[in-house]
Design a protein around this motif. Structure first.
Motif, PDB file in Angstrom:
ATOM      1  N   ASN A   1       0.811  -1.267  -0.171  1.00 58.23           N
ATOM      2  CA  ASN A   1       0.011   0.126   0.088  1.00 58.23           C
ATOM      3  C   ASN A   1       0.930   1.175   0.031  1.00 58.23           C
TER       4      ASN A   1
ATOM      5  N   ARG B   1      -5.976   1.717   0.534  1.00 58.38           N
ATOM      6  CA  ARG B   1      -6.134   0.913  -0.682  1.00 58.38           C
ATOM      7  C   ARG B   1      -4.864  -0.037  -0.866  1.00 58.38           C
ATOM      8  N   GLN B   2      -5.165  -1.363  -1.312  1.00 58.73           N
ATOM      9  CA  GLN B   2      -3.967  -2.283  -1.345  1.00 58.73           C
ATOM     10  C   GLN B   2      -3.601  -2.247  -3.012  1.00 58.73           C
TER      11      GLN B   2
END
Length: 178
Positions: A64, A115-116
């Motif tokens: 991330n 958010r990955q």
């Protein structure tokens, strides 16, 4: 022409990694970036830029935006006073870092730390003012995230991970041709 010994000497003199990978014949692989709105070699680009490919993201375990703080010099991404939902991005101590996903400016940094990175092609970090070249809100620099292009064949990727305290991570992407 750089041989492996020359690359090792340059890496030790620079105090860090050059980010060069070698091809099967022992030659350094050319890294292409689009920081200047056209595809150029990273060595021919006159910017303070760090380009990270998909293979490097996986090998360095960058999952991330917060993980970039440990791998990219002069970059600090951290959560604000209310947790990590609203992130604060600084480059070289200067705020206002523009974030772009596939060339589209992100209005807010809300959710970007959570958010990955799934199904990414590459990531480019440009340090220093980029308002003239890149666009608005880039006084400190820019983070350019590029996702993989859709493929012509059906495909899927699943990544599973486990850790202490019953941690289980699952990341998946599905490629459906149109």
């Amino acid at each position: 022409k750089l041989d492996p010994i020359g690359i090792a000497v340059l890496a030790s003199l620079s105090g860090g990694s050059l980010g060069l990978t070698q091809t099967a014949d022992g030659q350094p692989e050319e890294i292409l970036v689009t920081a200047t709105r056209r595809e150029t070699s990273v060595q021919d680009t006159a910017l303070a830029i760090t380009a990270i490919s998909e293979a490097e993201l996986t090998s360095q375990n960058i999952e991330n935006a917060q993980d970039l703080t440990a791998h990219v010099p002069n970059v600090l991404f951290y959560g604000g006073g209310r947790g990590i939902t609203n992130g604060t991005f600084n480059m070289r101590g200067i705020p206002n870092v523009g974030t772009y996903i596939d060339g589209v400016w992100q209005v807010s940094s809300a959710g970007l730390l959570q958010r990955q990175f799934v199904d990414l092609d590459r990531l480019e970090v440009l340090r220093g003012p980029q308002g003239t070249l890149i666009g608005r809100d880039s006084a400190g620099g820019s983070v350019m995230i590029y996702t993989q292009r859709p493929q012509d064949e059906l495909g899927a990727t699943i990544k599973l991970g486990t850790g202490s305290f019953d941690r289980r991570d699952v990341s998946a992407s599905l490629d459906i041709p149109l």
